[in-house]
Design an enzyme around this catalytic site. Structure first.
Site, mmCIF file in Angstrom:
data_model
loop_
_atom_site.group_PDB
_atom_site.id
_atom_site.type_symbol
_atom_site.label_atom_id
_atom_site.label_comp_id
_atom_site.label_asym_id
_atom_site.label_seq_id
_atom_site.Cartn_x
_atom_site.Cartn_y
_atom_site.Cartn_z
ATOM 1 N N HIS A 92 7.625 0.466 6.201
ATOM 2 C CA HIS A 92 7.997 -0.021 4.867
ATOM 3 C C HIS A 92 6.802 0.153 3.929
ATOM 4 C CE1 HIS A 92 9.235 -2.649 1.613
ATOM 5 N NE2 HIS A 92 10.467 -2.574 2.097
ATOM 6 N N GLU A 94 5.575 -1.714 1.790
ATOM 7 C CA GLU A 94 4.694 -2.891 1.703
ATOM 8 C C GLU A 94 3.713 -2.900 2.866
ATOM 9 O OE1 GLU A 94 7.877 -5.728 1.358
ATOM 10 O OE2 GLU A 94 8.314 -4.949 -0.643
HETATM 11 P P1 13P Z 1 14.506 -5.136 -3.367
HETATM 12 O O1 13P Z 1 15.979 -4.987 -3.048
HETATM 13 O O2 13P Z 1 14.079 -6.568 -3.532
HETATM 14 O O3 13P Z 1 14.079 -4.233 -4.475
HETATM 15 O O4 13P Z 1 13.715 -4.637 -2.046
HETATM 16 C C1 13P Z 1 14.010 -3.407 -1.517
HETATM 17 C C2 13P Z 1 13.279 -3.279 -0.226
HETATM 18 O O5 13P Z 1 12.073 -3.138 -0.201
HETATM 19 C C3 13P Z 1 14.070 -3.383 1.013
HETATM 20 O O6 13P Z 1 13.312 -3.037 2.121
#
Ligand code: 13P
Length: 251
Positions: A92, A94
């Site tokens: 991901h 993040e």
């Molecule tokens: P959002 O739907 O909050 O934009 O997040 C998307 C996401 O990173 C799912 O893994």
């Protein structure tokens, strides 16, 4: 088609149980769309007890590439498998951004997931500056080819890819259906090149980034959009159910 709810670092144990139970109630049995939820690690076991016996599948948000050993704080693929996980999110943005994950660590994690019969949900996507520089396709192609290096699958059901443009995550700004389709078509081409026509065509390619009940139907109607990876809207049971309903209409 797969609709996946990534709860990220949200919910505690009681709220995770409640949310899982609301998801189970809203999903038809049988359901024409696969539905999966990805709670925080600490709630995996409790959520498994809630969804067990329903069509809702369980996934984890991260995995270590080893199996057992002295890696304080980490959780491995055999552990996730034994706790009832079917899927695991790998790479991901993040985690790439805040926890130093690279194409190489993503590759190791995919390999370990596959070796332990977990289906990796491999996340790829460009930053806004990469898109502004016209490099988005090059970035995504590199992430997929490097992440999948040496990986083999028996069928398209053993792998999921999620295209999540970083500029669309948690910002309320989504890719347009045309932008999503354009990238998904490229990803489809790369997957067919890597895994052959049959498996490559069967892999679900999810779109992620501010998918909501109001924009889900349009995004999911694109030919190469095979589902959604939902962050914020997966924390509200009604919104998540509305996106699942849009997916059911799109299949
Ligand atoms: P959002 O739907 O909050 O934009 O997040 C998307 C996401 O990173 C799912 O893994």
């Amino acid at each position: 088609m797969l609709i996946a709810g990534n709860w990220k670092m949200n919910t505690d144990l009681p709220t995770a149980r409640q949310l899982a139970s609301a998801v189970v109630s809203s999903v038809g049995d049988p359901n024409p769309v696969r539905v999966a939820i990805f709670p925080p690690m600490v709630s995996i076991d409790a959520v498994f007890s809630v969804i067990h016996g329903s069509p809702v599948l369980l996934g984890a948000q991260n995995v270590h590439d080893g199996e057992y050993g002295a890696y304080t704080g980490e959780v491995s693929a055999p552990m996730l498998r034994s706790a009832g996980c079917h899927y695991v999110i790998v790479g991901h943005s993040e985690r790439r951004q805040h926890f130093g994950e690279t194409d190489e660590t993503v590759n190791f994690k995919i390999a370990s997931s596959r070796a332990n019969r977990l289906v990796p949900v491999v996340c790829v996507g460009e930053t806004l500056s990469e898109r502004d520089a016209g490099r988005e396709k090059q970035i995504v192609e590199r992430q997929i080819r490097a992440g999948m290096k040496g990986v083999a699958i028996g069928s398209g059901l053993e792998m999921v890819v999620a295209y999540e443009p970083i500029w669309a995550i948690g910002t309320g700004r989504t890719a347009t259906p045309e932008q999503a389709q354009e990238m998904h078509a490229l990803i489809r081409k790369i997957l067919i090149d890597l895994f052959g026509k049959t498996s490559g065509s069967d892999i679900d390619i999810l779109y992620g980034g501010s998918m909501k009940p109001g924009n889900a139907a349009e995004l999911l109607s694109q030919p190469d959009v095979g589902g959604g990876l939902i962050g914020g809207a997966s924390l509200k049971a009604e919104d998540f159910a509305a996106i699942v309903a849009a997916a059911v209409k799109a299949v």
